[in-house]
Scaffold this active site. Structure first.
Site, mmCIF file in Angstrom:
data_model
loop_
_atom_site.group_PDB
_atom_site.id
_atom_site.type_symbol
_atom_site.label_atom_id
_atom_site.label_comp_id
_atom_site.label_asym_id
_atom_site.label_seq_id
_atom_site.Cartn_x
_atom_site.Cartn_y
_atom_site.Cartn_z
ATOM 1 N N THR A 1 0.842 -1.201 0.000
ATOM 2 C CA THR A 1 0.000 0.000 0.000
ATOM 3 C C THR A 1 0.877 1.251 0.000
ATOM 4 O O THR A 1 1.965 1.238 0.547
ATOM 5 C CB THR A 1 -0.870 -0.019 1.270
ATOM 6 O OG1 THR A 1 -1.829 -1.045 1.132
ATOM 7 C CG2 THR A 1 -1.584 1.302 1.509
ATOM 8 N N GLY B 1 -5.749 -3.713 7.477
ATOM 9 C CA GLY B 1 -6.789 -2.692 7.433
ATOM 10 C C GLY B 1 -7.909 -2.838 8.441
ATOM 11 O O GLY B 1 -8.397 -1.843 8.986
ATOM 12 N N ARG C 1 -14.548 -6.320 -0.366
ATOM 13 C CA ARG C 1 -13.947 -5.951 0.932
ATOM 14 C C ARG C 1 -13.337 -4.544 0.834
ATOM 15 O O ARG C 1 -12.676 -4.223 -0.132
ATOM 16 C CB ARG C 1 -12.876 -6.971 1.309
ATOM 17 C CG ARG C 1 -12.104 -6.639 2.597
ATOM 18 C CD ARG C 1 -10.790 -5.953 2.328
ATOM 19 N NE ARG C 1 -9.959 -5.825 3.518
ATOM 20 C CZ ARG C 1 -8.817 -5.137 3.565
ATOM 21 N NH1 ARG C 1 -8.377 -4.536 2.480
ATOM 22 N NH2 ARG C 1 -8.129 -5.058 4.669
ATOM 23 N N GLY D 1 -10.827 -1.911 2.857
ATOM 24 C CA GLY D 1 -9.875 -1.774 3.953
ATOM 25 C C GLY D 1 -9.876 -0.368 4.514
ATOM 26 O O GLY D 1 -10.781 0.431 4.238
ATOM 27 N N ASP D 2 -8.835 -0.069 5.280
ATOM 28 C CA ASP D 2 -8.750 1.251 5.919
ATOM 29 C C ASP D 2 -8.337 2.359 4.952
ATOM 30 O O ASP D 2 -8.584 3.533 5.213
ATOM 31 C CB ASP D 2 -7.743 1.198 7.071
ATOM 32 C CG ASP D 2 -6.343 0.857 6.567
ATOM 33 O OD1 ASP D 2 -6.212 -0.093 5.764
ATOM 34 O OD2 ASP D 2 -5.384 1.540 6.957
ATOM 35 N N THR E 1 -0.633 2.270 6.701
ATOM 36 C CA THR E 1 -0.516 1.007 5.967
ATOM 37 C C THR E 1 -0.448 -0.132 6.968
ATOM 38 O O THR E 1 0.169 -0.015 8.016
ATOM 39 C CB THR E 1 0.719 0.975 5.059
ATOM 40 O OG1 THR E 1 0.807 -0.351 4.491
ATOM 41 C CG2 THR E 1 2.016 1.262 5.801
ATOM 42 N N GLY E 2 -1.103 -1.233 6.633
ATOM 43 C CA GLY E 2 -1.083 -2.375 7.542
ATOM 44 C C GLY E 2 -2.370 -3.159 7.431
ATOM 45 O O GLY E 2 -3.119 -3.000 6.455
HETATM 46 N N1 ASP Z 1 -4.121 -1.267 4.709
HETATM 47 C C1 ASP Z 1 -4.305 -1.987 3.496
HETATM 48 C C2 ASP Z 1 -5.626 -2.703 3.537
HETATM 49 O O1 ASP Z 1 -5.970 -3.269 4.553
HETATM 50 C C3 ASP Z 1 -3.230 -2.996 3.227
HETATM 51 C C4 ASP Z 1 -1.807 -2.531 3.386
HETATM 52 O O2 ASP Z 1 -1.549 -1.473 3.949
HETATM 53 O O3 ASP Z 1 -0.890 -3.244 2.917
HETATM 54 O O4 ASP Z 1 -6.280 -2.762 2.532
#
Ligand code: ASP
Length: 309
Positions: free
Chosen positions: A176, A230, A204, A206-207, A227-228
């Protein structure tokens, strides 16, 4: 007035031991190109909003990162992307979720903010809006990357969902992307863009496209891009929580981000990190994973490009 830019290309299990020198160099180059694209806007007296847009588009165009071109695959083999952008002076925001074939999802999020009365458009509605406003589209082949296809194939028959950074394959491509900037006028902005998590359920979200979770900007406090994993960042309302700690407790950017990433997210197994700026041009890049692709530059002379802990 100090101006600055900070950006990320995803966080996760990023180990020097699983990286070749060539791969590492290409990630560093991608980060550097995005940093230069965004920082150039600030040096020229441009806005924080335009700087985060330029930096994020550059990362979306780079197949190494999981956003725009090179996005991960969902369980049904589709590539659905999420993105958002927010400006801290007006607190205007735009976001898109589950869009397909959009060359630069963050550009679409920006157009939603500028040209619609709404904050978020999803799926077909967002794609229709893109067509109406002449947003560039690309064929499926443009977004395809063999590496992410192989990652997905490994997981396709399971119910597992993974941060692309954490799917163990020899060549690692991640993740991300996002940026936060403070311009010469002391206005701040943030943007985030992603293909999401490998093998996610189609539909789906995400955040990354959720204002307050993956992206937030308020001139009174901070601009944040996350990032992470989500789901955890949504539950923690991570980006907004940094702003709250600054506004209500008077914490510095660094301290507020540290508490959210290393205490609150850790407590719910929320792996990942974030980059942020405040309206004085201070920057921070904090993560609780093995690594985070990251970069920053400030008019006070600082410049850093880093990957590992
Ligand atoms: N935060 C992103 C999500 O959950 C994924 C990522 O940051 O790698 O979609």
């Amino acid at each position: 007035m100090t101006y600055s830019l900070t950006l990320h290309g995803g966080a996760g299990t990023i180990l020097k031991s699983s990286m070749t020198p060539e791969l590492e160099a290409s990630y560093r180059l991608g980060l550097e190109e995005a940093l230069d694209a965004g920082y150039r806007v600030l040096t020229g007296g441009g806005t924080a909003l335009d700087a985060v847009l330029a930096a994020t588009c550059s990362l979306e165009d780079n197949i190494r990162f999981n956003a725009g071109r090179g996005s991960v695959f969902a369980k049904d083999g589709s590539q659905e992307m999420d993105a958002s952008i927010m400006e801290g002076k007006s607190m205007m925001a735009g976001a898109v979720s589950a869009v397909k074939n959009i060359r630069n999802p963050v550009e679409l999020a920006y157009q939603v903010m500028m040209k619609s009365p709404h904050v978020m458009l999803i799926g077909k509605g967002a794609n229709d809006f893109a067509a109406l406003h002449g947003i560039p589209l690309e064929h499926d082949e443009y977004f395809f990357s063999q590496f992410r296809y192989d990652q997905w194939k490994q997981m396709q028959n399971s119910d597992d969902v993974a941060l692309d950074h954490n799917v163990a394959l020899t060549e690692q491509k991640k993740g991300t992307v996002g940026a936060a900037a403070c311009d010469v006028h002391g206005n701040i902005a943030a943007a985030t863009s992603t293909g999401g998590m490998t093998n996610k359920q189609w539909g789906r979200v995400g955040d990354s496209s959720i204002i307050g979770a993956g992206t937030y900007a308020n001139n009174k406090t901070c601009a944040i891009s996350c990032t992470g994993h989500g789901e955890m960042f949504i539950r923690a309302v991570a980006a907004y929580d940094v702003s709250c700690l600054m506004e209500y407790k008077g914490y510095s950017l660094q301290k507020a981000m540290d508490i959210v990433v290393n205490e609150k997210l850790m407590a719910i197994d929320g792996e990942g990190g974030m980059v942020g700026v405040d309206a004085m041009g201070n920057t921070a890049m904090i993560f609780n994973s093995e690594g985070m692709y990251r970069a920053m530059q400030s008019s006070n002379g600082e410049r850093e490009i880093a990957i590992y802990k």
